[in-house]
Scaffold this motif. Structure first.
Motif, PDB file in Angstrom:
ATOM      1  N   LEU A   9       0.841  -1.191   0.000  1.00  0.00           N
ATOM      2  CA  LEU A   9       0.000   0.000   0.000  1.00  0.00           C
ATOM      3  C   LEU A   9       0.878   1.242   0.000  1.00  0.00           C
ATOM      4  CD1 LEU A   9      -2.593  -1.194   2.658  1.00  0.00           C
ATOM      5  CD2 LEU A   9      -2.792  -1.321   0.164  1.00  0.00           C
ATOM      6  N   VAL A  10       0.447   2.270  -0.730  1.00  0.00           N
ATOM      7  CA  VAL A  10       1.237   3.497  -0.884  1.00  0.00           C
ATOM      8  C   VAL A  10       0.359   4.711  -0.623  1.00  0.00           C
ATOM      9  CG1 VAL A  10       2.516   4.916  -2.547  1.00  0.00           C
ATOM     10  CG2 VAL A  10       2.781   2.437  -2.576  1.00  0.00           C
ATOM     11  N   SER A  11       0.930   5.714   0.015  1.00  0.00           N
ATOM     12  CA  SER A  11       0.268   7.010   0.160  1.00  0.00           C
ATOM     13  C   SER A  11       1.289   8.114  -0.049  1.00  0.00           C
ATOM     14  CB  SER A  11      -0.368   7.164   1.539  1.00  0.00           C
ATOM     15  OG  SER A  11      -0.913   8.470   1.667  1.00  0.00           O
ATOM     16  N   HIS A  12       0.840   9.179  -0.702  1.00  0.00           N
ATOM     17  CA  HIS A  12       1.680  10.360  -0.907  1.00  0.00           C
ATOM     18  C   HIS A  12       1.253  11.488   0.030  1.00  0.00           C
ATOM     19  CE1 HIS A  12       3.326   8.342  -4.376  1.00  0.00           C
ATOM     20  NE2 HIS A  12       2.101   8.121  -4.801  1.00  0.00           N
ATOM     21  N   LEU A  13       0.482  11.163   1.061  1.00  0.00           N
ATOM     22  CA  LEU A  13      -0.078  12.185   1.948  1.00  0.00           C
ATOM     23  C   LEU A  13       0.597  12.248   3.309  1.00  0.00           C
ATOM     24  CD1 LEU A  13      -3.865  11.754   1.090  1.00  0.00           C
ATOM     25  CD2 LEU A  13      -2.221  13.405   0.173  1.00  0.00           C
ATOM     26  N   LEU A  14       1.768  11.634   3.439  1.00  0.00           N
ATOM     27  CA  LEU A  14       2.503  11.713   4.704  1.00  0.00           C
ATOM     28  C   LEU A  14       3.094  13.114   4.841  1.00  0.00           C
ATOM     29  CD1 LEU A  14       3.675  10.402   7.251  1.00  0.00           C
ATOM     30  CD2 LEU A  14       5.605   9.635   5.857  1.00  0.00           C
ATOM     31  N   LYS A  15       2.804  13.756   5.949  1.00  0.00           N
ATOM     32  CA  LYS A  15       3.364  15.079   6.239  1.00  0.00           C
ATOM     33  C   LYS A  15       3.537  15.188   7.743  1.00  0.00           C
ATOM     34  CE  LYS A  15       2.785  19.701   7.213  1.00  0.00           C
ATOM     35  NZ  LYS A  15       2.495  20.115   8.583  1.00  0.00           N
ATOM     36  N   SER A  16       4.724  15.578   8.149  1.00  0.00           N
ATOM     37  CA  SER A  16       4.998  15.866   9.552  1.00  0.00           C
ATOM     38  C   SER A  16       5.824  17.146   9.563  1.00  0.00           C
ATOM     39  CB  SER A  16       5.752  14.698  10.205  1.00  0.00           C
ATOM     40  OG  SER A  16       6.960  14.436   9.511  1.00  0.00           O
ATOM     41  N   ASN A  17       6.296  17.530  10.724  1.00  0.00           N
ATOM     42  CA  ASN A  17       7.080  18.756  10.837  1.00  0.00           C
ATOM     43  C   ASN A  17       8.430  18.447  11.461  1.00  0.00           C
ATOM     44  OD1 ASN A  17       4.894  20.529   9.964  1.00  0.00           O
ATOM     45  ND2 ASN A  17       3.944  19.941  11.892  1.00  0.00           N
ATOM     46  N   CYS A  18       9.467  19.137  10.988  1.00  0.00           N
ATOM     47  CA  CYS A  18      10.809  18.954  11.513  1.00  0.00           C
ATOM     48  C   CYS A  18      10.822  19.262  13.006  1.00  0.00           C
ATOM     49  CB  CYS A  18      11.792  19.856  10.765  1.00  0.00           C
ATOM     50  SG  CYS A  18      13.472  19.773  11.428  1.00  0.00           S
ATOM     51  N   LEU A  19      11.435  18.397  13.757  1.00  0.00           N
ATOM     52  CA  LEU A  19      11.508  18.546  15.208  1.00  0.00           C
ATOM     53  C   LEU A  19      12.318  19.776  15.612  1.00  0.00           C
ATOM     54  CD1 LEU A  19      10.692  17.118  17.845  1.00  0.00           C
ATOM     55  CD2 LEU A  19      12.802  15.813  17.692  1.00  0.00           C
ATOM     56  N   VAL A  20      13.284  20.172  14.791  1.00  0.00           N
ATOM     57  CA  VAL A  20      14.158  21.307  15.121  1.00  0.00           C
ATOM     58  C   VAL A  20      13.600  22.623  14.597  1.00  0.00           C
ATOM     59  CG1 VAL A  20      16.454  22.293  14.787  1.00  0.00           C
ATOM     60  CG2 VAL A  20      16.217  19.853  15.212  1.00  0.00           C
ATOM     61  N   THR A  21      13.238  22.654  13.311  1.00  0.00           N
ATOM     62  CA  THR A  21      12.859  23.927  12.681  1.00  0.00           C
ATOM     63  C   THR A  21      11.358  24.151  12.605  1.00  0.00           C
ATOM     64  OG1 THR A  21      12.762  22.992  10.449  1.00  0.00           O
ATOM     65  CG2 THR A  21      14.918  23.800  11.217  1.00  0.00           C
ATOM     66  N   GLY A  22      10.572  23.088  12.750  1.00  0.00           N
ATOM     67  CA  GLY A  22       9.129  23.206  12.593  1.00  0.00           C
ATOM     68  C   GLY A  22       8.679  23.259  11.136  1.00  0.00           C
ATOM     69  N   GLN A  23       9.626  23.180  10.195  1.00  0.00           N
ATOM     70  CA  GLN A  23       9.294  23.224   8.769  1.00  0.00           C
ATOM     71  C   GLN A  23       8.557  21.942   8.372  1.00  0.00           C
ATOM     72  OE1 GLN A  23      11.171  25.083   5.931  1.00  0.00           O
ATOM     73  NE2 GLN A  23      12.007  26.655   7.244  1.00  0.00           N
ATOM     74  N   PRO A  24       7.653  22.022   7.387  1.00  0.00           N
ATOM     75  CA  PRO A  24       6.920  20.828   6.958  1.00  0.00           C
ATOM     76  C   PRO A  24       7.807  19.866   6.184  1.00  0.00           C
ATOM     77  CG  PRO A  24       6.356  22.694   5.569  1.00  0.00           C
ATOM     78  CD  PRO A  24       7.241  23.235   6.663  1.00  0.00           C
ATOM     79  N   ASP A  25       7.609  18.588   6.433  1.00  0.00           N
ATOM     80  CA  ASP A  25       8.293  17.512   5.719  1.00  0.00           C
ATOM     81  C   ASP A  25       7.230  16.675   5.033  1.00  0.00           C
ATOM     82  OD1 ASP A  25      10.964  18.080   6.508  1.00  0.00           O
ATOM     83  OD2 ASP A  25      10.563  17.187   8.459  1.00  0.00           O
ATOM     84  N   TRP A  26       7.266  16.633   3.683  1.00  0.00           N
ATOM     85  CA  TRP A  26       6.292  15.891   2.894  1.00  0.00           C
ATOM     86  C   TRP A  26       6.930  14.615   2.391  1.00  0.00           C
ATOM     87  CZ3 TRP A  26       1.374  17.554   2.717  1.00  0.00           C
ATOM     88  CH2 TRP A  26       1.134  18.885   3.065  1.00  0.00           C
ATOM     89  N   GLY A  27       6.178  13.519   2.420  1.00  0.00           N
ATOM     90  CA  GLY A  27       6.739  12.265   1.953  1.00  0.00           C
ATOM     91  C   GLY A  27       5.708  11.318   1.379  1.00  0.00           C
ATOM     92  N   SER A  28       6.220  10.327   0.694  1.00  0.00           N
ATOM     93  CA  SER A  28       5.428   9.203   0.212  1.00  0.00           C
ATOM     94  C   SER A  28       5.840   8.001   1.045  1.00  0.00           C
ATOM     95  CB  SER A  28       5.720   8.940  -1.264  1.00  0.00           C
ATOM     96  OG  SER A  28       5.362  10.055  -2.046  1.00  0.00           O
TER      97      SER A  28
END
Length: 194
Positions: free
Chosen positions: A92-111
């Motif tokens: 199963l695959v999803s391209h909707l994974l998104k979390s935030n960097c623990l240090v900078t708070g910047q968004p991290d997008w992933g599959s």
């Protein structure tokens, strides 16, 4: 931040850059641990970029599902499986994974790609679970480890592998992979999002 620390630093060669990164990352990974090993580092030089393949992750996309997502912190209770039915082998695959960097708070997008054997995982619940990372602050590797452990605990597959390919920030690929059984690592190909 680490790579930016090398601004205005002169290296004798690409090999010297790779060796320095390998040494630093290996020291950070194994710091204080009893097991010692070396991290793998592959530099992609500018003249090699045009030879890089673009390929999507293999598997059935669960992003096609029409589900309502209302949880934005990891919610493992959304994960369920059909324990009373015949086991399956599924990717199963999803391209909707998104979390935030623990240090900078910047968004991290992933599959993310989840390969497993065992009770069939409820796809709608899995998609809601993946989306629940939206406001979560954690490094890529920690997110993949959390997904792996939550799926393992809640869905009880006999085999499980979780692989994520994140969009780059600062020119660095971070693509964590966690598996329950010996196998070859996933092919290191770029997705269109990367």
């Amino acid at each position: 931040l680490y790579l930016n620390s090398f601004n205005n630093t002169a290296f004798a060669s690409a090999d010297a850059v790779r060796d320095r990164i390998r040494t630093d990352v290996s020291a950070a990974i194994w710091h204080g641990g009893s097991l010692q090993s070396s991290a793998g580092v592959r530099l992609l030089l500018p003249e090699q970029l045009e030879r890089e393949k673009v390929q999507e992750l293999a598997g059935l996309s669960i992003d096609r599902l029409d589900v309502e997502c209302t949880r934005y912190q990891p919610a493992p209770e959304l994960l369920t499986a059909a324990f009373d039915e015949k086991p399956v082998d599924e990717i199963l695959v999803s391209h909707l994974l998104k979390s935030n960097c623990l240090v900078t708070g910047q968004p991290d997008w992933g599959s993310v790609q989840i390969s497993y054997s065992g009770p069939q995982i409820d796809q709608a619940g899995l998609l809601q679970y993946i989306v629940s990372f939206r406001n979560h602050n954690e490094f890529h590797e920690q997110c993949v480890e959390r997904i792996y452990m939550d799926v393992l605990a809640r869905c009880k597959p006999t085999k499980l592998a979780v692989y994520a390919r994140y969009t780059r920030r600062g020119g660095l690929d971070i693509n964590p992979w966690r598996t329950s059984h010996p196998q070859s690592p996933p092919a290191n190909v770029r997705t269109a999002r990367q």
